[in-house]
Design a protein around this motif. Structure first.
Motif, short mmCIF file in Angstrom:
data_model
loop_
_atom_site.label_atom_id
_atom_site.label_comp_id
_atom_site.label_asym_id
_atom_site.label_seq_id
_atom_site.Cartn_x
_atom_site.Cartn_y
_atom_site.Cartn_z
N ARG A 257 -24.13 -5.72 10.10
CA ARG A 257 -23.78 -6.87 10.94
C ARG A 257 -22.85 -6.49 12.10
O ARG A 257 -22.30 -7.36 12.76
N ALA A 258 -22.65 -5.19 12.30
CA ALA A 258 -21.75 -4.71 13.36
C ALA A 258 -20.33 -5.25 13.15
O ALA A 258 -19.62 -5.54 14.11
N LEU A 259 -19.93 -5.40 11.89
CA LEU A 259 -18.56 -5.79 11.56
C LEU A 259 -17.77 -4.52 11.27
O LEU A 259 -18.07 -3.80 10.31
N ALA A 260 -16.78 -4.23 12.08
CA ALA A 260 -15.95 -3.05 11.86
C ALA A 260 -15.16 -3.22 10.57
O ALA A 260 -14.75 -4.32 10.21
N CYS A 261 -14.95 -2.10 9.89
CA CYS A 261 -14.16 -2.10 8.66
C CYS A 261 -12.82 -1.45 8.97
O CYS A 261 -12.73 -0.24 9.14
N HIS A 262 -11.78 -2.27 9.09
CA HIS A 262 -10.41 -1.77 9.26
C HIS A 262 -9.89 -1.54 7.85
O HIS A 262 -9.39 -2.46 7.19
N LEU A 263 -10.01 -0.31 7.38
CA LEU A 263 -9.82 -0.01 5.96
C LEU A 263 -8.41 0.49 5.67
O LEU A 263 -8.04 1.60 6.04
N MET A 264 -7.64 -0.34 4.97
CA MET A 264 -6.30 0.04 4.54
C MET A 264 -6.44 0.75 3.19
O MET A 264 -6.75 0.13 2.17
N ILE A 265 -6.23 2.07 3.20
CA ILE A 265 -6.53 2.90 2.04
C ILE A 265 -5.58 2.62 0.88
O ILE A 265 -5.96 2.69 -0.28
N TYR A 266 -4.35 2.32 1.20
CA TYR A 266 -3.37 1.91 0.18
C TYR A 266 -2.87 0.50 0.51
O TYR A 266 -3.01 0.01 1.63
N VAL A 267 -2.25 -0.13 -0.46
CA VAL A 267 -1.42 -1.31 -0.25
C VAL A 267 -0.30 -1.22 -1.28
O VAL A 267 -0.54 -0.98 -2.46
N TRP A 268 0.94 -1.41 -0.84
CA TRP A 268 2.08 -1.19 -1.73
C TRP A 268 2.59 -2.47 -2.39
O TRP A 268 3.30 -2.40 -3.39
N ASN A 269 2.29 -3.63 -1.85
CA ASN A 269 2.91 -4.86 -2.39
C ASN A 269 1.91 -5.76 -3.11
O ASN A 269 2.08 -6.97 -3.15
N LYS A 270 0.85 -5.17 -3.68
CA LYS A 270 -0.13 -5.97 -4.42
C LYS A 270 -0.26 -5.48 -5.87
O LYS A 270 -1.34 -5.55 -6.45
N LEU A 271 0.84 -4.96 -6.41
CA LEU A 271 0.96 -4.63 -7.84
C LEU A 271 -0.05 -3.58 -8.32
O LEU A 271 -0.43 -3.56 -9.50
N VAL A 272 -0.45 -2.69 -7.44
CA VAL A 272 -1.38 -1.63 -7.83
C VAL A 272 -0.63 -0.51 -8.53
O VAL A 272 0.43 -0.06 -8.07
N ALA A 273 -1.19 -0.02 -9.63
CA ALA A 273 -0.60 1.11 -10.37
C ALA A 273 -1.10 2.42 -9.75
O ALA A 273 -1.95 3.11 -10.31
N TRP A 274 -0.57 2.74 -8.58
CA TRP A 274 -0.98 3.97 -7.91
C TRP A 274 -0.38 5.19 -8.63
O TRP A 274 0.71 5.10 -9.20
N PRO A 275 -1.05 6.34 -8.56
CA PRO A 275 -0.43 7.57 -9.09
C PRO A 275 0.73 7.99 -8.21
O PRO A 275 0.91 7.45 -7.10
N GLU A 276 1.53 8.91 -8.66
CA GLU A 276 2.67 9.38 -7.89
C GLU A 276 2.22 9.95 -6.55
O GLU A 276 1.15 10.57 -6.44
N MET A 277 3.05 9.73 -5.53
CA MET A 277 2.72 10.24 -4.20
C MET A 277 2.52 11.75 -4.21
O MET A 277 3.31 12.48 -4.84
N GLU A 278 1.47 12.18 -3.54
CA GLU A 278 1.12 13.59 -3.36
C GLU A 278 0.81 14.31 -4.68
O GLU A 278 0.78 15.54 -4.73
N SER A 279 0.59 13.53 -5.73
CA SER A 279 0.13 14.13 -6.98
C SER A 279 -1.34 14.51 -6.83
O SER A 279 -2.01 14.13 -5.86
N GLU A 280 -1.85 15.25 -7.79
CA GLU A 280 -3.26 15.65 -7.75
C GLU A 280 -4.17 14.42 -7.72
O GLU A 280 -5.16 14.38 -6.98
N ALA A 281 -3.83 13.41 -8.51
CA ALA A 281 -4.64 12.18 -8.55
C ALA A 281 -4.55 11.42 -7.23
O ALA A 281 -5.56 10.88 -6.75
N ASP A 282 -3.37 11.36 -6.64
CA ASP A 282 -3.18 10.68 -5.36
C ASP A 282 -4.03 11.34 -4.29
O ASP A 282 -4.75 10.66 -3.53
#
Length: 561
Positions: A257-282
């Motif tokens: 549909r020619a809709l651009a995807c402005h993709l925010m790869i992370y979000v910090w304030n939506k209670l996501v259990a992210w792995p530690e920064m710069e860890s292998e999983a991150d």
């Protein structure tokens, strides 16, 4: 009707049906299941292709393996790309590819995996014929504060925030709800969706009314997670490929549909259990997103929503993620960060300036940013205007539909780009079919933005400059190249006029005047421009009812003294 005529009509109808089905199929990702057996693969310019390679054995730590395709144009050896392949579960690897140029191209795989190393292939890229496909979104040296498509046409960045779009049809083989919502977004003039790869839930209180309509609640779902396990019980040892296969379909529907995807790869304030920064999983997660989605021409990267949120991340980490993206992304898609402080302090690291400003003085702050960064587009991702919905999701500072619309216009009349938020679709609450809801449900005013888009498509926004010293009692945009002056007028204003400099800069003898209603999209009759005493207009339509824009056309520049 004769049998011959009847037969001719059936044949024509059948041909049209086949053509429609063919075009629909062409719009999706084109799949090549045995690319190694193809002498050459004919693909269309800007079309996304998946070349599927199967190995005979399992590979340990597949996400850590380095596999690249070196693509070279036959007639231009300098036109070379090093494109990462990615693991797609089982023994399957994908080479996802699109081309912005036409002609013959060859490729060879380079890999530490013996079964992939040295594999060769060839593309024949034909010229794009779809009017919707214009290529990726790029910058233009001649118009450094505007966005363009790769085909050279202007991209009028009108965004719609929909963070939980990834969740809408998750777990179903088809995307009926997603398609319905995307159709609404597209037909109302929006051409970009600001979204997260993944969000879990919101931390603020939820509207009790949602308990009566759980079908509109997408926060807190444990069955959706980009890693193994769940958000409450994460397993960072591997990624959840099923999550990304679903996400492929969402991004592909947007690209169609020619809709651009402005993709925010992370979000910090939506209670996501992210792995530690710069860890292998991150790093595994971040790199995989960049590898898997860079071939989509509609992609725009954003490292993180609320990038420097106090509970997570540092400016050094964000800088490292930007550098990491640029190293992996062989297409050079645009990148920014959802944090004005970071963009202001690191302008050389981003392709455009992202703002987040809720103040009443929004217009002045947008002007200031435009002046401070003359070489970059200014995009206000979040201006505090969150139009009301049946549920109070996050009212921000402005929930009235007209007030929200005005803030979007203020961004545009400051020479920047803007984003629309509706509380019924921007966060964990997602009403995919708002106009099919009960009569008492508050409906969004998507139509306001349809009118906006149609107007700005006619006045060549890329040539418009905000002249704040010519604002009179409204707001000015002047297009000297095409001889157009726009004066945005709040509905409370009685008088509006063209100030001194602009009155003496142009020849008005053939000029016309017309008014545009920002709520209805209605135009007044276009008449000859008549200059009033002092430059004031003693009459304007819809005063007290709607903000309006005075449009003066057919101006001729006078020789400069």
């Amino acid at each position: 009707m004769s049998y011959k005529k009847h037969l001719e009509r059936k044949i024509i109808a059948g041909f049209l049906l086949i053509s429609a089905l063919f075009q629909s199929a062409q719009a999706e990702i084109k799949l090549w299941t045995e690319p190694e057996k193809q002498t050459s693969m004919e693909i269309s310019q800007w079309q996304v292709n998946d070349l599927v390679y199967h190995l005979d054995e399992n590979i340990d730590s597949p996400f850590a393996k380095k596999v690249f395709a070196i693509v070279t144009a036959e007639n231009d050896q300098k036109e070379s790309q090093k494109i990462p392949l990615f693991y797609n579960s089982g023994n399957e690897w994908l080479f996802r590819y699109s081309s912005s140029t036409v002609g013959k191209k060859s490729f060879v795989l380079e890999s530490e995996i013996p079964g992939l190393d040295g594999v060769k292939g060839e593309f024949i890229v034909t010229r794009n014929t779809s009017p919707k496909r214009r290529g990726g979104i790029v910058l233009n040296k001649a118009h450094p504060q505007h966005f363009f498509y790769e085909d050279g046409s202007h991209y009028f960045n009108l965004a719609f925030e929909c963070d939980w779009l990834f969740a809408l049809d998750y777990g179903t083989p088809d995307l009926p709800k997603t398609r319905h919502l995307l159709d609404q977004i597209e037909k109302n003039g929006f051409n970009q969706i600001v979204m997260n790869v993944y969000s879990y839930d919101v931390s603020w209180p939820k509207d009790p009314l949602l308990k009566k309509h759980p079908e509109h609640e997408y926060g807190g779902r444990e069955d959706i997670f980009p890693f193994l396990g769940s958000n409450s019980n994460p397993d960072y040892s591997s990624l959840n490929i099923a999550f990304f296969k679903h996400f492929d379909k969402v991004i592909s529907e947007m690209d169609d549909r020619a809709l651009a995807c402005h993709l925010m790869i992370y979000v910090w304030n939506k209670l996501v259990a992210w792995p530690e920064m710069e860890s292998e999983a991150d790093n595994m997660y971040y790199d995989y997103v960049v590898k898997r989605y860079q071939a989509f021409p509609n992609m725009i990267w954003d490292v993180s929503k609320e990038a420097l949120h106090r509970t997570r991340a540092t400016k050094e980490y964000i800088s490292e993620r930007i550098e990491r993206t640029r190293e992996l992304d062989s297409y050079g898609r645009l990148i920014s960060v959802h944090d004005y402080g970071f963009c202001r302090n690191h302008p050389e690291e981003v392709d455009f300036i992202s703002m987040q400003n809720w103040k009443h003085t929004l217009y002045q702050h947008m002007l200031e940013a435009r002046k401070d960064f003359p070489g970059k587009p200014i995009f206000n991702i979040e201006h505090g205007g969150y139009e009301e919905s049946p549920y109070v999701v996050f009212p921000g500072a402005y929930a009235d539909a007209e007030a929200c619309l005005r803030r979007n216009y203020l961004c545009l009349f400051a020479g920047g780009y803007t984003t629309y938020y509706w509380q019924g679709a921007s966060w964990n609450v997602l009403i995919h079919n708002p106009f099919e809801q009960p009569a008492e449900f508050i409906k969004p005013h998507f139509d306001y933005f349809s009118h906006m888009r149609k107007l700005f498509d006619t006045v060549h926004f890329e040539n418009c400059v905000p002249l704040s010293n010519q604002n009179s009692s409204g707001y000015n945009l002047t297009n000297r190249k095409d001889g157009i002056i726009l004066m945005y007028t709040p509905k409370e204003n009685h008088y509006i006029g063209v100030d001194g400099q602009l009155r003496s800069e142009f020849d008005y003898s053939n000029a016309t005047q017309q008014w545009f209603n920002t709520l209805t999209g209605e135009y007044s009759k276009e008449t000859k421009y008549i200059e009033k005493d002092l430059g004031f207009w003693d009459w304007r339509p819809w005063r007290g009812e709607a903000d309006a824009i005075l449009i003066i056309r057919n101006l001729k520049p006078l020789p400069r003294k």
